[in-house]
Structures are given as C-alpha cells and as structure tokens.
Design a protein around this motif. Structure first.
Motif, mmCIF file in Angstrom:
data_model
loop_
_atom_site.group_PDB
_atom_site.id
_atom_site.type_symbol
_atom_site.label_atom_id
_atom_site.label_comp_id
_atom_site.label_asym_id
_atom_site.label_seq_id
_atom_site.Cartn_x
_atom_site.Cartn_y
_atom_site.Cartn_z
ATOM 1 N N SER A 1 -15.758 87.792 28.147
ATOM 2 C CA SER A 1 -16.896 87.740 27.218
ATOM 3 C C SER A 1 -16.500 87.069 25.902
ATOM 4 N N VAL A 2 -15.282 87.354 25.437
ATOM 5 C CA VAL A 2 -14.777 86.683 24.223
ATOM 6 C C VAL A 2 -14.685 85.183 24.473
ATOM 7 N N LEU A 3 -14.162 84.803 25.632
ATOM 8 C CA LEU A 3 -14.055 83.390 25.969
ATOM 9 C C LEU A 3 -15.432 82.718 26.001
ATOM 10 N N LYS A 4 -16.415 83.367 26.611
ATOM 11 C CA LYS A 4 -17.761 82.795 26.692
ATOM 12 C C LYS A 4 -18.319 82.545 25.302
ATOM 13 N N ASN A 5 -18.188 83.527 24.415
ATOM 14 C CA ASN A 5 -18.702 83.381 23.060
ATOM 15 C C ASN A 5 -17.991 82.259 22.310
ATOM 16 N N THR A 6 -16.699 82.121 22.559
ATOM 17 C CA THR A 6 -15.916 81.085 21.885
ATOM 18 C C THR A 6 -16.267 79.699 22.414
ATOM 19 N N ILE A 7 -16.371 79.566 23.726
ATOM 20 C CA ILE A 7 -16.715 78.280 24.336
ATOM 21 C C ILE A 7 -18.083 77.805 23.859
ATOM 22 N N ASP A 8 -18.992 78.743 23.634
ATOM 23 C CA ASP A 8 -20.352 78.411 23.217
ATOM 24 C C ASP A 8 -20.376 77.666 21.889
ATOM 25 N N LEU B 1 -9.070 74.774 23.108
ATOM 26 C CA LEU B 1 -8.912 76.219 22.984
ATOM 27 C C LEU B 1 -7.483 76.553 23.399
ATOM 28 N N ALA B 2 -6.773 77.267 22.539
ATOM 29 C CA ALA B 2 -5.395 77.667 22.831
ATOM 30 C C ALA B 2 -5.337 79.178 22.961
ATOM 31 N N LYS C 1 11.440 87.732 28.030
ATOM 32 C CA LYS C 1 11.961 86.876 26.970
ATOM 33 C C LYS C 1 11.016 85.719 26.651
ATOM 34 N N HIS C 2 9.801 85.759 27.175
ATOM 35 C CA HIS C 2 8.900 84.638 26.944
ATOM 36 C C HIS C 2 7.451 85.109 26.905
ATOM 37 N N GLU C 3 6.620 84.246 26.344
ATOM 38 C CA GLU C 3 5.173 84.387 26.425
ATOM 39 C C GLU C 3 4.587 82.992 26.633
ATOM 40 N N TYR C 4 3.294 82.933 26.945
ATOM 41 C CA TYR C 4 2.660 81.664 27.264
ATOM 42 C C TYR C 4 1.768 81.185 26.125
ATOM 43 N N ILE C 5 1.751 79.881 25.938
ATOM 44 C CA ILE C 5 0.742 79.229 25.109
ATOM 45 C C ILE C 5 -0.016 78.305 26.047
ATOM 46 N N LEU C 6 -1.256 78.652 26.339
ATOM 47 C CA LEU C 6 -2.063 77.912 27.303
ATOM 48 C C LEU C 6 -3.067 77.053 26.556
ATOM 49 N N ILE C 7 -3.088 75.768 26.856
ATOM 50 C CA ILE C 7 -3.978 74.839 26.173
ATOM 51 C C ILE C 7 -5.098 74.399 27.128
ATOM 52 N N PHE C 8 -6.335 74.574 26.690
ATOM 53 C CA PHE C 8 -7.496 74.201 27.483
ATOM 54 C C PHE C 8 -8.362 73.209 26.695
ATOM 55 N N LYS C 9 -9.119 72.409 27.436
ATOM 56 C CA LYS C 9 -10.042 71.462 26.832
ATOM 57 C C LYS C 9 -11.446 71.705 27.364
ATOM 58 N N LYS C 10 -12.417 71.689 26.461
ATOM 59 C CA LYS C 10 -13.820 71.862 26.874
ATOM 60 C C LYS C 10 -14.389 70.485 27.280
ATOM 61 N N MET D 1 -5.581 83.034 32.228
ATOM 62 C CA MET D 1 -5.751 81.607 32.522
ATOM 63 C C MET D 1 -6.878 81.406 33.527
ATOM 64 N N SER D 2 -6.878 82.235 34.557
ATOM 65 C CA SER D 2 -7.903 82.129 35.592
ATOM 66 C C SER D 2 -9.299 82.372 35.027
ATOM 67 N N GLU D 3 -9.426 83.345 34.119
ATOM 68 C CA GLU D 3 -10.735 83.629 33.517
ATOM 69 C C GLU D 3 -11.253 82.404 32.761
ATOM 70 N N ALA D 4 -10.357 81.712 32.047
ATOM 71 C CA ALA D 4 -10.761 80.516 31.302
ATOM 72 C C ALA D 4 -11.194 79.396 32.250
ATOM 73 N N GLN D 5 -10.464 79.232 33.344
ATOM 74 C CA GLN D 5 -10.801 78.185 34.304
ATOM 75 C C GLN D 5 -12.127 78.481 35.011
ATOM 76 N N LYS D 6 -12.387 79.750 35.273
ATOM 77 C CA LYS D 6 -13.666 80.133 35.894
ATOM 78 C C LYS D 6 -14.848 79.721 35.019
ATOM 79 N N LEU D 7 -14.619 79.681 33.701
ATOM 80 C CA LEU D 7 -15.690 79.343 32.760
ATOM 81 C C LEU D 7 -15.783 77.847 32.489
ATOM 82 N N GLY D 8 -15.021 77.064 33.237
ATOM 83 C CA GLY D 8 -15.166 75.621 33.167
ATOM 84 C C GLY D 8 -14.203 74.900 32.251
ATOM 85 N N LEU D 9 -13.268 75.607 31.622
ATOM 86 C CA LEU D 9 -12.286 74.952 30.768
ATOM 87 C C LEU D 9 -11.233 74.244 31.622
#
Length: 260
Positions: free
Chosen positions: A171-178, A186-187, A251-260, A207-215
């Motif tokens: 839901s946060v992603l949807k509001n942000t993409i809008d 979107l990072a 020892k790591h975390e992800y920075i995922l970069i998406f484009k609308k 990551m999958s949630e973002a891709q489902k929304l078309g990013l």
C-alpha cells in the motif's frame, strides 16, 4: 547526458558516484545534522548517493519512512525539495525544528504512509508549490518486526505476520508510485531477517511487491553492514554461534533501484 541528474560527465573519472553493485562503506557520516541516536536509521551516504545520481537541484525527494530525518537532511544539503512522512509525531517535530527552509521547501507529514489519505495530502503539497510529481522516492521501511519503532498499531514494525507486513508495504508502494513522475526512480533500502531457525528473504519479497505494481528493477546493490548496533563489540560471540550452528552472520542489506 542523463536528463535526471546534474552530474558533470566531463569529470567522470573524479566523480564520487558509486557505480558498482557492491558498496563497502566503512563508517557512518555523522557530520552536520546527522546523528546515530535513532536505532535502525541508515547511513547518510546512501541517500546522498541516490539523490546525486537520480535527481537535479530543485527536484522533489520523497521519503514515506522519514524516521530521524537522514534523507531529509541530505536533500536539504544537496538543494533538493523534500516531502516526508512518518507515523511518529515526535520525530516529525524534531526534524521540523532542524530544517532551514530558506532555499527549498521541506514539508513533513504525520501519518501512516499506507493510508491513501497521505497520497492526497502529498498531492496538495505538490500543488501548493506548483509541482505535479516527485522525482525520487527513497524508502527505508522497518525490516518487518526486527526493531519495534513504536506501539502504534499501524506501524509496519508491528505487523502481525509477514503477509500483513507485505500487504501494508504494498500500500505504501502504491501511494508512492501514484505521485512519482514517469521515467523517474524509486529506491528501496531493505534487509532480510532470521527467525525460527530460517532465513526470511524479506528484501526479495519486497522486491517482488514492487515488480507486481509495474516498477522496472534497474539494479540490486549489496551494501555492507558495519557497526551494527546489535552486534557491536560482540563479533567474536556471533562468530562462535555461527560456527557452532548452521547459519551465516548478517553482513549486508539491499539497495534496490526501480524505474517507473
């Protein structure tokens, strides 16, 4: 020349911008208004890299999990406008008191970023400044329930299950993409979790949630986690625990970069 940043490629060899998918950053930058007081905040170097790479001066940066204001202060330092949301009123008030709004606008909203009303409020703020969209969104959500940030029911860190967390995060992603301008970025900064004897790939689920929304996924960056507060001065103990069991130490975390 990219149309989404102000980088001078005449001096590309001297650029501070990281272009590899592995970021080794040995320590946190605590200069200026930055502070490590807030457990769970990320290092300023991350939003600094993202803002320089994916925006121009006077663009609008949006953060739906503003926390202690790391992205907000970097946007201010780099002459970008900023809109941020956080569910904790005390954090918003603290950041407001630290802002210098002389050059660019900085607007902070108290609320739940998963609520559609926040999207409406953000649009009203953009309209006030004669803007239509944001140019970059930086999301650093709670890593599910690893750290409890508040007692508020709507807080993502209080989600009852992984399914509940992902639904709210979507839901946060949807509001942000809008409100994100088409062709802009979107990072997402996210780590995994370990519970009940198994590794939970939270980053991949998000990551999958973002891709489902078309990013469109543009990059997966691995960043080292040095100075983790929970493990600070306990490295030997954690190494012993790992050797005596069957898992590896985070020892790591992800920075995922998406484009609308």
């Amino acid at each position: 020349m990219p149309i989404f940043n102000d980088l001078n490629l005449d001096n590309w060899k001297e650029s501070e911008i990281l272009t590899d998918s592995l970021w080794i950053i040995p320590e946190r930058d605590n200069a200026g208004k930055h502070s490590g007081f807030y457990h769970g905040n990320f290092i300023p170097q991350i939003p600094r890299q993202l803002i320089l790479r994916y925006t121009k001066k006077n663009d609008v940066v949006f953060d739906p999990f503003v926390g202690s204001g790391t992205t907000a202060y970097e946007a201010e330092n780099l002459n970008r406008n900023f809109i941020g949301v956080d569910i904790q009123k005390n954090l918003i008030e603290q950041i407001k008191n630290n802002f210098d709004r002389k050059k660019h606008f900085s607007e902070l909203i108290v609320g739940d970023s998963a609520n559609q009303q926040i999207c409406g409020t953000t649009k009203e703020i953009l309209k006030k400044y004669k803007r239509k969209n944001i140019q970059l969104a930086i999301l650093h959500p709670p890593y599910a329930n690893i750290i409890k940030f508040s007692d508020l029911k709507e807080d993502l860190s209080n989600a009852n299950s992984l399914k509940d967390f992902l639904e709210k995060f979507s839901s946060v992603l949807k509001n942000t993409i809008d409100i994100l301008e088409k062709g802009r970025y979107l990072a997402m900064v996210i780590g995994d979790k370990y519970t009940a004897g198994q590794w939970i790939p939270l980053g991949f689920y998000c990551m999958s949630e973002a891709q489902k929304l078309g990013l469109t996924l543009k990059s997966v960056i691995i960043k080292n986690m040095e100075g983790n507060r929970a493990k600070r001065n306990k490295e030997a103990i954690w190494r012993y625990r790992a050797l005596s069991s069957d898992y590896y130490i985070f020892k790591h975390e992800y920075i995922l970069i998406f484009k609308k």
